[in-house]
Design an enzyme around this catalytic site. Structure first.
Site, PDB file in Angstrom:
ATOM      1  N   ASN B 407      22.534  68.956  90.845  1.00 39.60           N
ATOM      2  CA  ASN B 407      22.096  67.897  89.907  1.00 39.60           C
ATOM      3  C   ASN B 407      23.184  67.247  88.781  1.00 39.60           C
ATOM      4  O   ASN B 407      23.739  66.267  89.286  1.00 39.60           O
ATOM      5  CB  ASN B 407      20.889  68.209  89.216  1.00 39.60           C
ATOM      6  CG  ASN B 407      19.914  67.281  88.384  1.00 39.60           C
ATOM      7  OD1 ASN B 407      20.492  66.023  88.221  1.00 39.60           O
ATOM      8  ND2 ASN B 407      18.772  67.522  88.276  1.00 39.60           N
ATOM      9  N   ASP B 408      23.237  67.984  87.789  1.00 38.62           N
ATOM     10  CA  ASP B 408      24.393  67.272  86.853  1.00 38.62           C
ATOM     11  C   ASP B 408      25.548  67.127  87.597  1.00 38.62           C
ATOM     12  O   ASP B 408      26.363  65.945  86.950  1.00 38.62           O
ATOM     13  CB  ASP B 408      24.394  68.181  85.983  1.00 38.62           C
ATOM     14  CG  ASP B 408      23.013  68.378  84.963  1.00 38.62           C
ATOM     15  OD1 ASP B 408      22.384  67.354  85.011  1.00 38.62           O
ATOM     16  OD2 ASP B 408      22.981  69.356  84.350  1.00 38.62           O
ATOM     17  N   VAL B 409      26.169  67.999  88.259  1.00 37.92           N
ATOM     18  CA  VAL B 409      27.439  67.839  88.946  1.00 37.92           C
ATOM     19  C   VAL B 409      27.573  66.511  89.686  1.00 37.92           C
ATOM     20  O   VAL B 409      28.528  66.261  90.159  1.00 37.92           O
ATOM     21  CB  VAL B 409      27.919  68.889  89.679  1.00 37.92           C
ATOM     22  CG1 VAL B 409      28.225  70.157  88.647  1.00 37.92           C
ATOM     23  CG2 VAL B 409      27.199  69.063  90.713  1.00 37.92           C
TER      24      VAL B 409
END
Lengths: 97, 481
Positions: B407-409
């Site tokens: 997700n964040d990456v």
């Protein structure tokens, strides 16, 4: 400070530099095996534990040393074996399992 | 015992023993360095590990020759118990559980070092002597580092094993409390240096370092775990070094320093991969503030945007007719144990002539290199795995990027939204691919608490469901093409 302490600090600092130089360029693929392998090496405290547990006369020190022997051995044996198990799986070419 | 041996034939041998031990330690230290060096390349890594193990064996056997080590029966029992437990753990552990395993082993190493210091303190006090100043200081340091490593690692283990909630845990006045504890530790340490015979103060110091370890890991969790595991790895080495100072033993100092350096390097790589400082990771309790997503840190007007969801058959079609596919695995793949299905999907795609690569973010998963190990377990050749810097320039030419549980990456907000908490973090630029398929359970924000802009892009489609289910369905779909 005593000479022994100074000598120890010298060894520590030089070893740290060697560690940084040796490990610096490691590829991300090997981050986990590096960590578990170096973790096994930190089980070197087993050597210290043997020295503390080695006394013939039972005392609290020996008991603590014995616990340390058990924990450090788990660290050493578990660490090296699990690293080997992991590295066994890293293959360059496809191999049918 | 040694003093009882009369001078003569034996004295030559016994007086040579200390030198033999020291030389063996030198050999062991050299083998550790060579082993670590070889661990740095996939072709030699396995041999490197073996060389390290041989070094360890030499160091241990040499130590048994020490004239202070007489308690062979007891030691043998201890070593057998430890070796048995270690071997069973190493055989049984699932590859997805590797972060827990390393965490636990870090803790054991730290505990051993702390116990050495406590045992040594006890020995000196009970012999009626007063430990000299430098020994007192090294004992205090050893107990501190070892204690923090022990409880910190156990808590990290418990979080990863989900025995306690993995999210950062905070309480009011957390920082002041920590500071107060640290100050009390320093005060007790000072007292012990002035009066080294005070057992009560020593026990207090021990207890304080154990509590400090817990408090240090408590506010760190989730996606920041790779940093904390690396740092604890470093600590376990430093703890061994400290114990080496207590005993005046070079091999402990050297091996500990090597591990300390390796752990710090990994810690630094992890921090850089998140564009955050170590202090920020340790003290900011990142991801615990839900307000971040509420005030729309990333996408203020996400309500206006549309998320397109597809079914697995459509996804299979997109993948099967692509020329090139890049798979981006994240922690979601590990949780769902989907690595084998992912490999099967790649096989099926390759059968259709699709070029398949994997893109690995340095902090994907819960420890450095976590994804690489899982894919290796699923028999994916490591030559197909690409680092962030190598794969990012290629995304423009990629037909489909398949994001599995990351997700964040992959959040493009990190690139251009200066108000986002993850702004500046290097990401895998999957949004530059022609199409992006995201497999995800639902629309929840990632660990950072930030909504992911990627999901609202025109060329992104979502496949809602568990990683394993969805990938298995994709495999079935691709098989029918």
């Amino acid at each position: 400070m005593t000479e022994a302490l100074i000598a120890g600090i010298v060894v520590f600092v030089l070893a740290t530099f060697i560690g940084v130089e040796v490990i610096n360029k490691i590829p991300p693929t090997l981050h986990t095996p590096l960590m578990s392998g170096s973790n096994a090496i930190s089980g070197i405290s087993l050597v210290g534990a043997l020295l503390v547990a080695g006394d013939r006369n039972w005392s609290l020190s020996v008991i603590l040393g014995l616990i340390a022997v058990i924990l450090a051995t788990i660290n050493v044996v578990g660490g090296f074996l699990v690293t080997d198990r992991m590295l066994q799986m890293f293959k360059k070419k496809e191999v049918k399992a | 015992m040694n003093e009882l041996i009369p001078s003569g034939a034996f004295s030559g041998i016994s007086s040579a023993i200390p030198s033999v031990i020291q030389i063996s330690y030198l050999v062991a230290a050299s083998l550790f360095i060579i082993g670590l060096k070889q661990l740095g390349s996939p072709a030699t890594a396995r041999r490197g590990n073996l060389i390290g193990a041989v070094g360890m064996l030499i160091a241990i056997v040499a130590t048994l020759l020490d004239r202070n080590v007489l308690n062979y029966e007891v030691i043998l029992v201890g070593v057998l118990i430890g070796a048995g437990l270690g071997a069973v753990m190493a055989q049984k552990v699932e590859m997805t559980a590797m972060p827990q395993m390393v965490g636990l082993l870090n803790g054991f190493g730290g505990a051993a070092s702390a116990l050495i210091a406590v045992g040594e303190f006890w020995k000196v006090i009970h012999s009626g002597a007063v430990p000299p100043l430098d020994e007192t200081i090294t004992i205090i340091l050893s107990v501190l580092i070892g204690g923090i490593t022990l409880t910190g690692s156990l808590l990290a283990f418990a979080k990863l094993q989900e025995l306690v909630p993995g999210a950062p845990i905070t309480f009011p006045l957390q920082q002041p409390v920590n500071l107060l504890l640290l100050l009390s530790f320093l005060a007790c340490g000072g007292y012990l240096i002035a009066d080294p015979s005070s057992t009560a103060v020593f026990l207090g110091l021990t207890a304080l370092s154990l509590v400090l370890g817990l408090l240090f890991v408590l506010p760190i969790g989730g996606a920041d775990t790779p940093v904390v595991i690396s740092l604890l790895n470093s600590f376990s080495g430093l703890a061994a070094s400290a114990a080496g100072f207590v005993l005046g033993n070079n091999i402990l100092i050297i091996a500990g320093a090597l591990v300390g350096a390796s752990g710090i390097i990994l810690t630094e790589i992890m921090c850089r991969a998140m564009n955050r400082t170590l202090a920020n990771v340790l003290f900011s309790a990142f991801g615990s503030k839900q307000s971040v997503s509420a005030d729309g840190g990333a996408t203020g007007n996400s309500q206006d945007k549309v998320v397109r969801s597809i079914d697995p058959d459509e996804g299979a079609m997109m993948l099967g007719y692509a020329k090139s596919v890049v798979i981006v695995p994240g922690y979601g793949m590990a949780v769902a144990q989907a690595q084998h299905s992912v490999r099967e999907l790649a096989d099926q795609l390759e059968r259709l002539g699709v070029e398949v690569k994997y893109a690995i973010h340095p902090v994907a998963g819960r420890m450095p290199g976590h994804m690489n190990v899982l894919l290796a377990e699923a028999n994916v050749p490591y030559t197909q795995l690409y680092d962030m810097d190598d794969i990012n320039p290629e995304f423009e030419r990629v037909d489909v990027a398949l994001v599995i549980g990351a997700n964040d990456v992959v959040n493009p907000a990190a690139r251009h939204n200066a108000s986002s908490p993850i702004y500046g973090m290097p990401i895998l630029e999957v949004d530059r691919a022609h199409h992006t398929i995201v497999i995800k359970r639902g629309m929840n924000a990632g660990f950072s608490g930030v909504e992911n802009e990627l999901f609202y892009e025109d060329n992104t489609v979502m496949l809602f469901g568990s990683a394993k289910d969805m990938v298995t369905k994709l495999v079935a779909g691709v098989k029918e093409l």
